[in-house]
Design a protein around this motif. Sequence first.
Motif, PDB file in Angstrom:
ATOM      1  N   ASN A  56     -29.687  62.979  89.281  1.00  0.00           N
ATOM      2  CA  ASN A  56     -30.757  63.929  88.980  1.00  0.00           C
ATOM      3  C   ASN A  56     -31.901  63.291  88.206  1.00  0.00           C
ATOM      4  O   ASN A  56     -33.017  63.799  88.210  1.00  0.00           O
ATOM      5  CB  ASN A  56     -30.213  65.122  88.197  1.00  0.00           C
ATOM      6  N   VAL A  57     -31.642  62.173  87.539  1.00  0.00           N
ATOM      7  CA  VAL A  57     -32.692  61.460  86.808  1.00  0.00           C
ATOM      8  C   VAL A  57     -33.352  60.399  87.687  1.00  0.00           C
ATOM      9  O   VAL A  57     -34.566  60.292  87.743  1.00  0.00           O
ATOM     10  CB  VAL A  57     -32.111  60.805  85.528  1.00  0.00           C
ATOM     11  N   VAL A  58     -32.549  59.638  88.399  1.00  0.00           N
ATOM     12  CA  VAL A  58     -33.047  58.470  89.123  1.00  0.00           C
ATOM     13  C   VAL A  58     -33.761  58.830  90.423  1.00  0.00           C
ATOM     14  O   VAL A  58     -34.883  58.376  90.670  1.00  0.00           O
ATOM     15  CB  VAL A  58     -31.897  57.473  89.411  1.00  0.00           C
ATOM     16  N   PHE A  59     -33.133  59.637  91.268  1.00  0.00           N
ATOM     17  CA  PHE A  59     -33.666  59.828  92.612  1.00  0.00           C
ATOM     18  C   PHE A  59     -34.985  60.604  92.677  1.00  0.00           C
ATOM     19  O   PHE A  59     -35.840  60.268  93.494  1.00  0.00           O
ATOM     20  CB  PHE A  59     -32.597  60.394  93.536  1.00  0.00           C
ATOM     21  N   PRO A  60     -35.229  61.606  91.826  1.00  0.00           N
ATOM     22  CA  PRO A  60     -36.575  62.197  91.844  1.00  0.00           C
ATOM     23  C   PRO A  60     -37.667  61.194  91.480  1.00  0.00           C
ATOM     24  O   PRO A  60     -38.751  61.218  92.063  1.00  0.00           O
ATOM     25  CB  PRO A  60     -36.481  63.328  90.811  1.00  0.00           C
ATOM     26  N   LYS A  61     -37.375  60.286  90.561  1.00  0.00           N
ATOM     27  CA  LYS A  61     -38.360  59.263  90.195  1.00  0.00           C
ATOM     28  C   LYS A  61     -38.616  58.301  91.350  1.00  0.00           C
ATOM     29  O   LYS A  61     -39.755  57.911  91.604  1.00  0.00           O
ATOM     30  CB  LYS A  61     -37.894  58.491  88.962  1.00  0.00           C
ATOM     31  N   PHE A 109     -42.136  56.558  95.816  1.00  0.00           N
ATOM     32  CA  PHE A 109     -42.276  56.336  97.254  1.00  0.00           C
ATOM     33  C   PHE A 109     -43.409  57.187  97.828  1.00  0.00           C
ATOM     34  O   PHE A 109     -44.273  56.690  98.540  1.00  0.00           O
ATOM     35  CB  PHE A 109     -40.964  56.653  97.962  1.00  0.00           C
ATOM     36  N   LEU A 110     -43.411  58.488  97.499  1.00  0.00           N
ATOM     37  CA  LEU A 110     -44.417  59.393  98.056  1.00  0.00           C
ATOM     38  C   LEU A 110     -45.812  59.133  97.504  1.00  0.00           C
ATOM     39  O   LEU A 110     -46.803  59.494  98.130  1.00  0.00           O
ATOM     40  CB  LEU A 110     -44.010  60.844  97.812  1.00  0.00           C
ATOM     41  N   THR A 118     -44.461  64.172 107.490  1.00  0.00           N
ATOM     42  CA  THR A 118     -43.824  62.866 107.625  1.00  0.00           C
ATOM     43  C   THR A 118     -42.400  62.960 108.170  1.00  0.00           C
ATOM     44  O   THR A 118     -41.786  61.925 108.429  1.00  0.00           O
ATOM     45  CB  THR A 118     -43.766  62.150 106.261  1.00  0.00           C
ATOM     46  N   ARG A 119     -41.887  64.186 108.285  1.00  0.00           N
ATOM     47  CA  ARG A 119     -40.499  64.417 108.720  1.00  0.00           C
ATOM     48  C   ARG A 119     -39.518  63.658 107.835  1.00  0.00           C
ATOM     49  O   ARG A 119     -38.559  63.057 108.303  1.00  0.00           O
ATOM     50  CB  ARG A 119     -40.318  64.044 110.185  1.00  0.00           C
ATOM     51  N   MET A 120     -39.803  63.692 106.545  1.00  0.00           N
ATOM     52  CA  MET A 120     -38.963  62.998 105.570  1.00  0.00           C
ATOM     53  C   MET A 120     -38.338  63.994 104.614  1.00  0.00           C
ATOM     54  O   MET A 120     -38.874  65.082 104.385  1.00  0.00           O
ATOM     55  CB  MET A 120     -39.809  62.015 104.755  1.00  0.00           C
ATOM     56  N   GLN A 136     -41.302  67.077  89.870  1.00  0.00           N
ATOM     57  CA  GLN A 136     -41.070  65.646  89.698  1.00  0.00           C
ATOM     58  C   GLN A 136     -41.489  64.832  90.917  1.00  0.00           C
ATOM     59  O   GLN A 136     -42.292  63.919  90.808  1.00  0.00           O
ATOM     60  CB  GLN A 136     -39.589  65.394  89.407  1.00  0.00           C
ATOM     61  N   VAL A 137     -40.937  65.148  92.082  1.00  0.00           N
ATOM     62  CA  VAL A 137     -41.167  64.323  93.271  1.00  0.00           C
ATOM     63  C   VAL A 137     -42.569  64.543  93.844  1.00  0.00           C
ATOM     64  O   VAL A 137     -43.239  63.599  94.226  1.00  0.00           O
ATOM     65  CB  VAL A 137     -40.092  64.615  94.344  1.00  0.00           C
ATOM     66  N   LEU A 138     -43.008  65.795  93.904  1.00  0.00           N
ATOM     67  CA  LEU A 138     -44.290  66.109  94.540  1.00  0.00           C
ATOM     68  C   LEU A 138     -45.435  66.324  93.550  1.00  0.00           C
ATOM     69  O   LEU A 138     -46.491  66.803  93.940  1.00  0.00           O
ATOM     70  CB  LEU A 138     -44.138  67.356  95.417  1.00  0.00           C
ATOM     71  N   LYS A 139     -45.222  65.951  92.290  1.00  0.00           N
ATOM     72  CA  LYS A 139     -46.305  66.141  91.324  1.00  0.00           C
ATOM     73  C   LYS A 139     -47.512  65.315  91.762  1.00  0.00           C
ATOM     74  O   LYS A 139     -47.373  64.246  92.340  1.00  0.00           O
ATOM     75  CB  LYS A 139     -45.863  65.801  89.909  1.00  0.00           C
ATOM     76  N   LYS A 140     -48.660  65.840  91.534  1.00  0.00           N
ATOM     77  CA  LYS A 140     -49.944  65.227  91.918  1.00  0.00           C
ATOM     78  C   LYS A 140     -50.186  65.220  93.426  1.00  0.00           C
ATOM     79  O   LYS A 140     -51.130  64.612  93.891  1.00  0.00           O
ATOM     80  CB  LYS A 140     -50.081  63.822  91.339  1.00  0.00           C
ATOM     81  N   LYS A 141     -49.343  65.885  94.183  1.00  0.00           N
ATOM     82  CA  LYS A 141     -49.565  66.050  95.625  1.00  0.00           C
ATOM     83  C   LYS A 141     -50.058  67.470  95.854  1.00  0.00           C
ATOM     84  O   LYS A 141     -49.633  68.409  95.180  1.00  0.00           O
ATOM     85  CB  LYS A 141     -48.275  65.845  96.425  1.00  0.00           C
TER      86      LYS A 141
END
Length: 145
Positions: free
Chosen positions: A35-40, A45-46, A96-98, A120-125
């Motif tokens: 929960n800490v590593v993969f969102p970062k 990546f995005l 992107t079908r991701m 976390q993952v989509l911030k600033k998108k």
Amino acid sequence: MQYDIVMQKTFELNRLPSQATYSRFFHKFSQERNNVVFPKLGYRFLKQIDVGALTIDLDSSLLTRYGNQERAAMGYNLSKKGRKSHHSLITFISQTRMVANAWMRAGNTFDHNNYETFDQVLKKKKVELVRADNGFYFNAFLEWF
């Protein structure tokens, strides 16, 4: 993978680690660490991809479990009442079908309580459209958007 020439050339390496090395590495990950590593990692990546405004698809599934699997819990299970389950949640980026993020949650978890992907993952998108199944039709979730 240790002897996979294509992987070696792809990553420009002379040698790749053995399967045992990968297993030891990934065995160190707990749910909390994931929960800490993969969102970062997803965010980094995005950050490199620019496809304009995003369309996000949220999908949840209930997976009935038999026995005593870790984090399985009794929750709303229409087809197998009284059975333990896991409640998966996957967030897709349509353009992107991701997969942007995914969780394997306890069966007693509600759809609408996970905003980590957006925070976390989509911030600033720029997210233009969010599509979700009926499990997300909850006032607090809709108001959050």
